[in-house]
Design an enzyme around this catalytic site. Structure first.
Site, short mmCIF file in Angstrom:
data_model
loop_
_atom_site.label_atom_id
_atom_site.label_comp_id
_atom_site.label_asym_id
_atom_site.label_seq_id
_atom_site.Cartn_x
_atom_site.Cartn_y
_atom_site.Cartn_z
N ASN A 21 -16.16 4.02 9.21
CA ASN A 21 -15.09 4.89 9.68
C ASN A 21 -15.68 6.18 10.23
O ASN A 21 -16.40 6.90 9.52
CB ASN A 21 -14.12 5.22 8.54
CG ASN A 21 -13.30 4.00 8.15
OD1 ASN A 21 -12.52 3.49 8.94
ND2 ASN A 21 -13.49 3.53 6.94
N GLU B 245 -16.99 -2.08 7.18
CA GLU B 245 -16.70 -1.34 8.40
C GLU B 245 -17.27 0.06 8.27
O GLU B 245 -17.66 0.49 7.18
CB GLU B 245 -15.19 -1.25 8.67
CG GLU B 245 -14.41 -0.50 7.59
CD GLU B 245 -12.92 -0.52 7.82
OE1 GLU B 245 -12.47 -1.19 8.75
OE2 GLU B 245 -12.20 0.16 7.07
N PHE C 146 4.48 -2.91 -5.80
CA PHE C 146 3.53 -1.84 -6.12
C PHE C 146 3.68 -0.62 -5.21
O PHE C 146 2.81 0.23 -5.17
CB PHE C 146 2.08 -2.35 -6.06
CG PHE C 146 1.80 -3.46 -7.03
CD1 PHE C 146 1.85 -3.22 -8.39
CD2 PHE C 146 1.52 -4.73 -6.59
CE1 PHE C 146 1.59 -4.24 -9.30
CE2 PHE C 146 1.27 -5.76 -7.48
CZ PHE C 146 1.31 -5.52 -8.84
N LYS D 103 -14.35 -3.14 15.28
CA LYS D 103 -14.92 -3.88 14.15
C LYS D 103 -15.79 -5.05 14.62
O LYS D 103 -16.72 -5.45 13.93
CB LYS D 103 -13.79 -4.38 13.24
CG LYS D 103 -13.16 -3.28 12.40
CD LYS D 103 -12.14 -3.83 11.45
CE LYS D 103 -11.66 -2.76 10.46
NZ LYS D 103 -11.05 -1.61 11.11
N GLU E 171 -12.75 -13.13 9.35
CA GLU E 171 -13.96 -13.30 8.58
C GLU E 171 -13.61 -13.86 7.20
O GLU E 171 -12.44 -13.86 6.79
CB GLU E 171 -14.73 -11.98 8.44
CG GLU E 171 -13.94 -10.86 7.81
CD GLU E 171 -14.65 -9.52 7.94
OE1 GLU E 171 -15.53 -9.38 8.81
OE2 GLU E 171 -14.31 -8.60 7.16
#
Length: 670
Positions: free
Chosen positions: A314, A312, A372, A137, A221
């Site tokens: 992938n 990002e 959740f 990343k 970030e």
């Protein structure tokens, strides 16, 4: 669209040219639904497949589907699916010509790959340079900046320790996102709002990153508050000098919990054609900058003003790729295999349609009433996919009898529906969720169903904070309206009477009674939640007339009590219900509108006598720390006779590659 072939079981293109030779044998270094997905396309292309598995996955579906299979180690992923030496040995023994890898293994695989490449083994995916650049990343963010792609403000280097993390976070300004440089899938990610959370986030993120990816490097970030998570699927060929590049529209992935996607759809309700094109062009520009040559996904965060920022890239087939396949008609696995063999893409950007709307729900073995979704383990005692519902696709890697263990991601399947528009796709998803039978483990179907019918979701008013905003006190299940409550009570009562009538019959023939009885009415007492409701039921041929709250409802059904699904019509409204359990005390559990409700159904006489029954005292757990999920204890922060205060960490539990801090509920001595 000429690119799209839709059937009730398969929602992606089936254009295979038998004269187009690719590979004879392909090894799949993955497990679960994604391994099964790759095998399905390989079978259609005439490619033999080799599956790898851990010892606990010996009877897994992907192992049974493959032409060959080999065990590569014990259950932990680091000793099996990430066991480089074992996988390389299987490649040699099976003489596989190509290999499809999971993302976690890609970077580890690179050091060994050159040895196999010289022997004619092809990697299904981008080249090593692109994987290294986009898999990191930190490096990918620098490359994105150089390619003129919008990026999130932050620190572009490696964070050395917790103290440096705090210093960097203060310079950026809270809140910040701490994330694993080699990470993905929500693992190794923490949001920090102050110095204390930054230190804790650094600790847990680095440990999760090391456990999941073998790389504990972190970056920090700025956290974009309340964004939408939108990604662009990229399919590009450069390695064979053809220079063709495509962006395959966007996917909306904003419904998340713990930074992991739950519901995805394509296209997005939020993007206009201009923003879509700008995001697509930047995604292709980034792919070209690293000479990308396969299918990949560039993810963006989009704010309320439609400003978008690179998140990002992938370098793999994403979990949510089916929604892209549904609206474009392309088989992305087939495209990856063709590109790896050196064929050019068959389509131009103008050929890529947005054909209708597709929605995907990730069905997990989780308890949605705990944060959740906390993981659940067990054996699938009964399992039935809703493939009889039109335009439904189910990508799964399990079957009835499969075990959901602590070692791997708790995903059961990806449930996908397609429609001519969003409303139609959502209606089919609602029907599919109601018709999905899963027994033996907890699952999140109740949460999924509530999300897709919620007014905010239906209107497209969503963000990554949707779940905590809509359910600030946690998910509680479906809240019944008065009409729905009466429908449930009437259905449960009718089901009780239908079962009583069935128990009087033997092999379809009435038993010889001592005294003949033509009973046609029943007085019942039904407990639902905190309420007790007197109910009168009368039978008229195949239907029941049920009086609830002074109102009469007509309930009809075939009353096939052996079926896991029961279609019931209540005053003209059709419902699909599932009775999950019952006992001799009148307790019964019924899945209604996605949520499981517990009821107690008694005759009027039995209800009057029940007040004399002693009630079982609730267990006192105030002095016990009990893990809310199955997992492994990876750290213990206290010892016997230590004094601890409320909120202090006692231990750390790792479950499905996620680490969770267990804290004391009160002040006391260990």
């Amino acid at each position: 669209s000429r690119w799209c072939l839709i059937t009730s079981h398969r929602l992606y293109s089936s254009m295979y040219d038998p004269n187009e030779k690719t590979f004879e044998k392909l090894l799949i270094a993955n497990r679960g639904e994604i391994a099964c997905r790759v095998i399905k396309t390989c079978k259609k292309m005439g490619i033999k497949t080799v599956a790898i598995h851990s010892d606990v996955d010996a009877n897994a579906v992907h192992v049974k589907m493959a032409d060959e299979a080999a065990c590569v180690g014990p259950a932990p992923t680091s000793k099996s699916y990430l066991n480089m030496d074992a996988i390389m040995e299987v490649i040699k023994k099976t003489r596989a010509q190509a290999v499809s890898l999971n993302e976690s293994i890609c970077c580890s695989f690179l050091s060994s790959w050159s040895l196999q490449a010289s022997e004619g083994v092809t990697f299904i995916g981008p080249d090593t340079h692109a994987i290294q650049a986009m898999g990191d990343k930190i490096e990918s963010k620098l490359l994105a900046k150089n390619a003129k792609v919008n990026t999130i403000p932050g620190f572009d280097g490696v964070v050395k320790d917790a103290d440096e993390a705090v210093r960097i976070a203060r310079e950026i300004g809270y809140p910040v996102m701490i994330k694993a440089s080699a990470g993905g899938g929500g693992k190794g990610m923490r949001i920090a709002w102050d110095d204390e959370e930054t230190r804790e986030g650094f600790r847990f993120s680095s440990q999760e990153a090391a456990s999941s990816f073998g790389d504990d490097r972190l970056l920090i970030e700025k956290f974009i508050d309340n964004p939408r998570h939108i990604e662009i699927q990229v399919c590009i060929v450069l390695a064979d000098k053809h220079g063709n590049a495509l962006w395959l529209n966007e996917r909306e992935c904003s419904i998340q919990r713990r930074n992991q996607k739950v519901v995805e759809e394509a296209p997005s309700t939020f993007l206009d054609p201009e923003t879509r094109r700008a995001m697509g062009e930047q995604a292709v520009a980034l792919a070209k900058a690293v000479k990308y040559s396969s299918a990949g996904t560039v993810e963006f965060l989009v704010d309320s003003s439609k400003n978008f920022y690179f998140l990002e890239m992938n370098t793999r087939l994403q979990v949510e790729h089916p929604v892209t396949e549904c609206i474009t008609g392309l088989d992305l696995v087939q495209e990856m295999i063709r590109v790896a063999k050196g064929y050019p893409l068959r389509h131009k950007q103008a050929d890529i349609p947005i054909n209708g709307w597709a929605v995907e729900c990730r069905v997990y073995a989780e308890d949605p009433y705990k944060s959740f979704g906390l993981p659940s383990i067990g054996k699938l005692s009964q399992y039935q996919e809703p493939l009889h519902v039109p335009s439904v696709r189910v990508d799964s890697g399990i079957q009835q009898g499969s075990d959901i263990s602590i070692y791997y991601d708790p995903m059961i399947s990806k449930l996908i529906t397609h429609g001519s528009n969003r409303a139609e796709a959502l209606k089919r998803m609602e029907e599919a969720l109601d018709n999905y039978v899963i027994r033996g483990v907890a699952h999140n179907i109740s949460l999924l169903r509530e999300v897709i019918i919620h007014p905010r979701f239906v209107q497209g008013d969503i963000s990554t904070k949707f779940l905590p905003e809509v359910y600030p006190d946690g998910f509680k299940g479906h809240e019944l309206t008065d009409l729905e409550r009466r429908e449930l009570l009437a259905t449960a009562s009718s089901l009780y009477v239908a079962e009583q009538l069935r128990s009087q019959r033997f092999l379809g023939t009435p038993r010889i009674p001592i005294a003949k009885s033509k009973r046609s009415s029943w007085e019942l007492s039904v407990r639902l939640g905190d309420g007790i409701y007197p109910i009168a039921v009368s039978k008229d041929t195949s239907s029941f007339s049920v009086e609830v709250d002074g109102m009469k409802l007509n309930v009809t059904s075939e009353w096939n009590l052996a079926s896991p699904l029961l279609s019931v019509t209540i005053d003209g409204t059709q419902r699909i219900i599932q009775r999950l359990s019952r006992n001799a005390s009148g307790d019964t559990s019924i899945q209604f509108l996605g949520t499981v409700y517990k009821l107690q159904i008694l005759t009027k006489v039995a209800a009057e006598l029940s007040k004399y029954m002693p009630e079982k005292a609730a267990e006192d757990t105030s002095s016990i720390l009990r893990s809310p999920m199955p997992g492994a204890v990876v750290a213990v922060s206290v010892k016997p006779r230590d004094m601890v205060s409320e909120g202090q960490e006692i231990c750390v539990i790792e479950a499905m590659k996620m680490q969770n801090s267990m804290i004391a509920a009160k002040t006391g001595k260990v």
